[in-house]
Design an enzyme around this catalytic site. Sequence first.
Site, PDB file in Angstrom:
ATOM      1  N   LYS A  28       0.834  -1.213   0.000  1.00 19.54           N
ATOM      2  CA  LYS A  28       0.000   0.000   0.000  1.00 19.54           C
ATOM      3  C   LYS A  28       0.865   1.258   0.000  1.00 19.54           C
ATOM      4  O   LYS A  28       0.607   2.193  -0.765  1.00 19.54           O
ATOM      5  CB  LYS A  28      -0.932  -0.027   1.216  1.00 19.54           C
ATOM      6  N   SER A  29       1.896   1.277   0.831  1.00 21.16           N
ATOM      7  CA  SER A  29       2.759   2.470   0.910  1.00 21.16           C
ATOM      8  C   SER A  29       3.420   2.747  -0.433  1.00 21.16           C
ATOM      9  O   SER A  29       3.462   3.891  -0.905  1.00 21.16           O
ATOM     10  CB  SER A  29       3.858   2.247   1.960  1.00 21.16           C
ATOM     11  N   ARG A  33       2.858   5.921  -3.340  1.00 20.24           N
ATOM     12  CA  ARG A  33       4.026   6.709  -3.758  1.00 20.24           C
ATOM     13  C   ARG A  33       4.281   6.558  -5.264  1.00 20.24           C
ATOM     14  O   ARG A  33       4.746   7.490  -5.912  1.00 20.24           O
ATOM     15  CB  ARG A  33       5.252   6.288  -2.944  1.00 20.24           C
ATOM     16  N   ARG A 129      -9.067  12.272  12.108  1.00 22.40           N
ATOM     17  CA  ARG A 129      -7.640  12.087  12.381  1.00 22.40           C
ATOM     18  C   ARG A 129      -6.882  13.415  12.366  1.00 22.40           C
ATOM     19  O   ARG A 129      -7.229  14.339  11.620  1.00 22.40           O
ATOM     20  CB  ARG A 129      -7.040  11.109  11.357  1.00 22.40           C
ATOM     21  N   SER A 174       6.930   9.163  12.209  1.00 28.31           N
ATOM     22  CA  SER A 174       5.894   8.982  11.191  1.00 28.31           C
ATOM     23  C   SER A 174       6.467   9.145   9.788  1.00 28.31           C
ATOM     24  O   SER A 174       6.977  10.214   9.428  1.00 28.31           O
ATOM     25  CB  SER A 174       4.766   9.996  11.413  1.00 28.31           C
ATOM     26  N   GLN A 176       4.649   9.244   7.254  1.00 32.91           N
ATOM     27  CA  GLN A 176       3.739  10.152   6.542  1.00 32.91           C
ATOM     28  C   GLN A 176       4.206  11.594   6.706  1.00 32.91           C
ATOM     29  O   GLN A 176       4.209  12.367   5.741  1.00 32.91           O
ATOM     30  CB  GLN A 176       2.309   9.979   7.052  1.00 32.91           C
ATOM     31  N   ASP A 326       1.775  -1.025  11.902  1.00 32.91           N
ATOM     32  CA  ASP A 326       0.458  -1.458  11.422  1.00 32.91           C
ATOM     33  C   ASP A 326       0.117  -2.885  11.842  1.00 32.91           C
ATOM     34  O   ASP A 326      -0.993  -3.360  11.558  1.00 32.91           O
ATOM     35  CB  ASP A 326       0.401  -1.361   9.886  1.00 32.91           C
ATOM     36  N   ARG A 402      -7.627  -3.025   9.339  1.00 26.97           N
ATOM     37  CA  ARG A 402      -6.758  -3.965  10.059  1.00 26.97           C
ATOM     38  C   ARG A 402      -7.440  -4.532  11.304  1.00 26.97           C
ATOM     39  O   ARG A 402      -7.160  -5.661  11.711  1.00 26.97           O
ATOM     40  CB  ARG A 402      -5.422  -3.307  10.403  1.00 26.97           C
TER      41      ARG A 402
HETATM   42  C1  S3P Z   1       2.532   4.800   6.152  1.00 25.99           C
HETATM   43  C2  S3P Z   1       3.045   5.172   7.352  1.00 25.99           C
HETATM   44  C3  S3P Z   1       2.479   4.747   8.638  1.00 25.99           C
HETATM   45  C4  S3P Z   1       1.507   3.578   8.497  1.00 25.99           C
HETATM   46  C5  S3P Z   1       0.596   3.747   7.321  1.00 25.99           C
HETATM   47  C6  S3P Z   1       1.393   3.875   6.042  1.00 25.99           C
HETATM   48  C7  S3P Z   1       3.173   5.293   4.922  1.00 25.99           C
HETATM   49  O1  S3P Z   1       1.793   5.833   9.216  1.00 25.99           O
HETATM   50  O2  S3P Z   1       0.761   3.420   9.671  1.00 25.99           O
HETATM   51  O3  S3P Z   1      -0.279   2.632   7.209  1.00 25.99           O
HETATM   52  O4  S3P Z   1       2.917   4.732   3.838  1.00 25.99           O
HETATM   53  O5  S3P Z   1       3.960   6.251   5.021  1.00 25.99           O
HETATM   54  P1  S3P Z   1       2.586   6.924  10.120  1.00 25.99           P
HETATM   55  O6  S3P Z   1       3.595   7.513   9.247  1.00 25.99           O
HETATM   56  O7  S3P Z   1       1.567   7.924  10.539  1.00 25.99           O
HETATM   57  O8  S3P Z   1       3.130   6.142  11.265  1.00 25.99           O
END
Ligand code: S3P
Length: 450
Positions: A28-29, A33, A129, A174, A176, A326, A402
């Site tokens: 997914k990440s 990207r 969030r 994080s 993100q 996760d 999840r």
């Molecule tokens: C992710 C970062 C994580 C993770 C999310 C995917 C990403 O979040 O929990 O499912 O793809 O960068 P955080 O960066 O908020 O920890």
Amino acid sequence: MSGHAAPIPMTSQKSGPLKGVADVPGDKSISHRSLILGALSVGQTAITGLLEGQDVLDTARAMTAFGANVERIGAGAWQVNGVGVGGFAEPENVIDCGNAGTGVRLIMGTMATSPITATFTGDASLRSRPMGRITDPLALFGALSFGRKGGRLPLTMVGAKKPVPVRYTSPVASAQVKSAVLFAGLNTIGETVLIEAEATRDHTERMLAGFGADITTEATNKGNVITLKGQPELQAQNINVPRDPSSAAFPVCAALIVEGSDVLVPNIGLNPTRAGLFTTLIEMGADLSYENMRSEGGEPVADLRARFSDLTGIEVPAERAASMIDEYPILSVVAACANGATIMRGVKELRVKESDRIDAMARGLEACGVRVEEDEDTLIVHGMGAAGVPGGATCKTHLDHRIAMSFLCLGMAAQNPVSLDDGGPVATSFPIFETLMAGLGARITRPVGD
Ligand code: S3P
């Protein structure tokens, strides 16, 4: 999308041995990207193995809204014709990121240094969030944002007309936050520097380098110092998205807790910033092996083989949290089936995921007859061991994929069925979960309402 789909109740029943091969979907990440970096590149990016879960589809739609040409040409095969760094157009309508925290945060970072305005929203989970962790550093570049209390969505962002480079120490571990800052740095003249005290997943750094950006990471006593030179010309790439270790976690863990199971999960990326769960499971005594270890696209990859195991609870160190952030929901299911207590420390970030995952897991496990202790930053699960988990409850999923998949896995091992109020969220990251698990022998049903 932020629609109000009717809940889909699901029930998972005690299963015979799970056997076979589990081909889990793309990461997914890396899928998010790939679409975003493809949209920022010059030329045509070809992607295979893209996760076609709702989260990623929402990011694909968003990239179209910002002016890229995004096309699906086959199962998991997509082409993106990008607009180049700084080429984003102003979207004509609100950007709906559905359930995807990663999607909205990375896209906000990407547009924050272009002279355009965009409004973002999402489903009830995403609208609850915190976004201040993103809008605070983006304000330093010169972007303005107008959200609800605490910066929550819906939120309008006015991109900086003359962005200034930023040196930012992330207050939270994080990826993100890190990625939003680095993506904002792309359209900013000069060097953007991001410092992270704890290492988080590094897909953004690896992929930016792969697309031709000048980016370096220096390990220092303050943590990783990541430096990006602004305004590169990103070159389109061919990307083969590896399979998602966070999705692999479900068939792997289900095999460990369902008697007699033996499951192979091929081609799983074992980037150390993502592999903390597997280390933890091995420490608990899991019969888990890495077969056919190899390197693909610069990432370690292996086939995972998991067999039913006699597991013992352990203390999971706080320093490992970022590499398995996760995976705590499914780990707490494994912990419920193990002997003794599993102590998970340093997990307060779980409270701001798609749901408050400490609360969601604690309440659901308690309803299934498992003793749980929690504080703001800790979850302790007292395993039932040979006595088994009673089950026989309906767990609330709080729009969290999840949480849903974790309780479905618990139902495969518990003495009585485990039900969900709503299994619909599974489609955000693992749309083939039910068929894949059924192929291994699991019994998941969708009871029809009266
Ligand atoms: C992710 C970062 C994580 C993770 C999310 C995917 C990403 O979040 O929990 O499912 O793809 O960068 P955080 O960066 O908020 O920890």
